[in-house]
Design a protein around this motif. Structure first.
Motif, mmCIF file in Angstrom:
data_model
loop_
_atom_site.group_PDB
_atom_site.id
_atom_site.type_symbol
_atom_site.label_atom_id
_atom_site.label_comp_id
_atom_site.label_asym_id
_atom_site.label_seq_id
_atom_site.Cartn_x
_atom_site.Cartn_y
_atom_site.Cartn_z
ATOM 1 N N ILE A 3 -9.859 9.700 -3.260
ATOM 2 C CA ILE A 3 -8.598 10.424 -3.455
ATOM 3 C C ILE A 3 -8.487 11.568 -2.453
ATOM 4 N N ARG A 23 0.867 -1.177 0.000
ATOM 5 C CA ARG A 23 0.000 0.000 0.000
ATOM 6 C C ARG A 23 0.906 1.230 0.000
ATOM 7 N N ILE A 50 -6.302 5.988 -1.663
ATOM 8 C CA ILE A 50 -6.002 5.726 -3.074
ATOM 9 C C ILE A 50 -6.173 4.255 -3.433
ATOM 10 N N LEU A 84 0.179 11.891 -8.466
ATOM 11 C CA LEU A 84 -1.264 11.768 -8.658
ATOM 12 C C LEU A 84 -1.723 12.588 -9.865
ATOM 13 N N TYR A 89 2.378 5.203 -0.937
ATOM 14 C CA TYR A 89 1.978 6.609 -0.839
ATOM 15 C C TYR A 89 2.165 7.265 -2.203
ATOM 16 N N TYR A 90 1.158 7.999 -2.643
ATOM 17 C CA TYR A 90 1.221 8.693 -3.921
ATOM 18 C C TYR A 90 1.268 10.197 -3.656
ATOM 19 N N ASP A 99 -7.330 10.432 0.796
ATOM 20 C CA ASP A 99 -6.075 9.672 0.721
ATOM 21 C C ASP A 99 -6.284 8.165 0.821
ATOM 22 N N CYS A 109 -14.901 7.914 -6.343
ATOM 23 C CA CYS A 109 -13.449 7.793 -6.499
ATOM 24 C C CYS A 109 -12.739 9.097 -6.137
ATOM 25 N N VAL A 133 -9.398 3.162 -5.103
ATOM 26 C CA VAL A 133 -9.844 3.793 -6.345
ATOM 27 C C VAL A 133 -9.990 2.779 -7.478
ATOM 28 N N LYS A 143 1.362 14.302 -4.542
ATOM 29 C CA LYS A 143 0.452 15.087 -5.363
ATOM 30 C C LYS A 143 0.931 15.180 -6.812
#
Length: 204
Positions: A128, A60, A133, A68, A62-63, A131, A124, A136, A65
């Motif tokens: 986002i 899992r 994600i 994204l 972290y994306y 957070d 969705c 989604v 900004k």
């Protein structure tokens, strides 16, 4: 005489089918939509790998900004080409069959397709925003599948089976949240290509 009656009945059934269902949908639309998703997915995979994210690891991640935003641009590009090819091949088939495109059946089809898609899009965006994600990709598959099932009443019934497969894939993806991107490519890429080829062969 019986043969003439059978021909008349067949003609009547054909007219009823044309008036109640959108039959200008082309299997090639699905094929090229799937290919667009696969090409865009591979590009997105490269972006993720460049940011140290392995989509096959099941983690899992972290994306940021920036990442994204890049993924949203890729998704928008995929959507544009999918819609472009969908309209292109639908118009071409409609002209070939000498059928009007914009009818009451078309409006019903688009309405029943749009409602689940709009609800899914908002859902969705909320994921986002919060957070979440990892939810989604499964959510996109589930809502898209529900939209296809809903719209299947106004076009080829085979679309419902594609929708069921998309929903099932999305539900499975919920238990493998770190690998959602892989399921996304399977659903929007591979399944589209396979069902597009089936529809093209069956209804060409």
């Amino acid at each position: 005489m019986n043969q003439k009656h059978q021909e008349d009945l067949s003609h009547i059934r054909s007219m009823m089918e044309r008036s109640s269902r959108f039959i200008s949908l082309s299997g090639l639309s699905g094929v090229f939509a799937g290919l667009s998703a696969l090409i865009g997915g591979l590009f997105a995979m490269k972006l993720l790998q460049d940011n140290g994210i392995d989509v096959f690891a099941g983690n899992r991640n972290y994306y940021g900004k920036g990442l994204l935003l890049q993924l949203v641009i890729v998704a928008a590009t995929i959507l544009f080409f999918a819609l472009f090819f969908g309209v292109l091949f639908t118009v071409r088939k409609s002209k070939k069959l000498n059928l009007p495109i914009w009818t009451s059946t078309t409006r019903k089809l688009l309405l029943h397709l749009a409602i689940p898609l709009l609800a899914g899009g908002i859902f969705c965006l909320a994921m986002i925003f919060h957070d979440l994600i990892v939810f989604v990709a499964p959510s996109m598959l589930i809502f898209y599948g529900l939209a296809l099932i809903n719209a299947g009443n106004y076009t080829f019934s085979d679309i419902k089976y594609l929708g069921i497969c998309e929903v099932a894939l999305g539900c499975i993806a919920l238990f493998f949240l770190g690998s959602g991107f892989v399921f996304w490519m399977l659903g929007f890429g591979v399944l589209h290509v396979l069902y597009g080829l089936i529809l093209f062969k069956k209804y060409k």
